[in-house]
Design an enzyme around this catalytic site. Structure first.
Site, short mmCIF file in Angstrom:
data_model
loop_
_atom_site.label_atom_id
_atom_site.label_comp_id
_atom_site.label_asym_id
_atom_site.label_seq_id
_atom_site.Cartn_x
_atom_site.Cartn_y
_atom_site.Cartn_z
N ARG A 1 44.56 36.81 40.87
CA ARG A 1 43.44 36.98 40.43
C ARG A 1 42.59 36.49 41.96
NH1 ARG A 1 39.50 36.29 35.42
NH2 ARG A 1 37.24 37.49 35.55
N SER B 1 36.25 34.92 46.85
CA SER B 1 37.09 34.93 47.16
C SER B 1 38.50 34.73 48.45
CB SER B 1 36.67 36.21 48.55
OG SER B 1 37.84 37.31 48.55
N SER B 2 39.87 35.60 48.10
CA SER B 2 40.93 34.80 49.00
C SER B 2 41.33 33.29 48.94
CB SER B 2 40.22 34.87 50.96
OG SER B 2 40.27 36.21 50.72
N ARG B 3 40.82 32.70 48.01
CA ARG B 3 40.76 31.10 47.80
C ARG B 3 39.81 30.39 48.18
NH1 ARG B 3 42.50 33.61 43.46
NH2 ARG B 3 44.30 33.32 42.60
N LEU B 4 38.62 30.76 49.32
CA LEU B 4 38.00 30.00 49.77
C LEU B 4 36.67 29.52 48.72
CD1 LEU B 4 38.39 31.82 53.33
CD2 LEU B 4 39.40 29.70 51.86
#
Length: 213
Positions: free
Chosen positions: A9, A189-192
């Site tokens: 997610r 977002s983008s695991r950042l």
């Protein structure tokens, strides 16, 4: 059937910047707590409690937060349970809140102490009668013969306390986790992800740092 590895997610609801946080982590927690309450999160006070034995063997379970202030975060349990025994041997613990609806986590690491008898008494007496009797009936974490044993114990105690005051058992009460580290995690977002950590200093001030996601 989809692969477990494909379950993911992306987080995009909010951000967490140094300019937005308070200097005091307890105030920051209070702000996030209020937002979580307003979001009507189911069992918002559910938190993972991680403990370890004297040998360092870890154990984790879900417990419920029952109070917090600048002295720490409070939960209640059986002192003779597995977690109670571990905390007697190694009075350190970590707490983790995961508020999925807000894409947030709060991680707390600290030292643990029992709350006062008065605090434990007050909270115990505020509980429903069934929960009070349950605290007497259950030898938490110990092996029991079967469900019937527990149910019979409850009936026995219901009879006993129908004619006697229902007071707090000495083996049951509260613990307070006194933080030395508190981390606020906001999904991005983008695991950042945004991660802001507060670390207690010797002069009782808090050092604030950003951690890499």
């Amino acid at each position: 059937m989809s692969s477990i590895a494909d379950i993911r997610r992306d987080y995009s609801l909010k951000t967490l910047n140094e300019t937005e946080i308070t200097e005091n982590p307890f105030q920051q927690f209070a702000d996030w707590w209020q937002q979580a309450i307003e979001s009507e999160i189911d069992e918002v006070n559910a938190m993972t409690l991680a403990t370890a034995s004297l040998e360092g063997v870890p154990s984790a379970r879900i417990v419920l937060l029952k109070g917090y202030d600048e002295n720490g975060f409070v939960f209640y349990t059986n002192y003779e349970s597995a977690k109670g025994q571990e905390l007697a041997e190694n009075p350190r613990a970590s707490l983790l809140f995961f508020w999925r609806e807000l894409e947030r986590q709060v991680r707390i690491t600290g030292l643990v102490e029992k709350v006062s008898s008065t605090e434990s008494d007050d909270y115990f007496l505020s509980r429903p009668t069934g929960s009070q009797i349950g605290a007497w009936a259950s030898p938490q974490s110990h092996v029991i013969e079967n469900r019937s044993w527990l149910e019979n114990k409850v009936k026995e105690l219901e009879t006993k306390f129908s004619t006697e005051p229902l007071t707090r058992p000495s083996h049951w009460g509260g613990y307070r986790v006194k933080p030395v580290i508190i981390e606020f995690w906001q999904g991005r977002s983008s695991r950042l992800h945004d991660r802001i950590q507060y670390t207690l200093q010797e002069n009782n001030s808090w050092k604030i740092e950003r951690l890499a996601p």
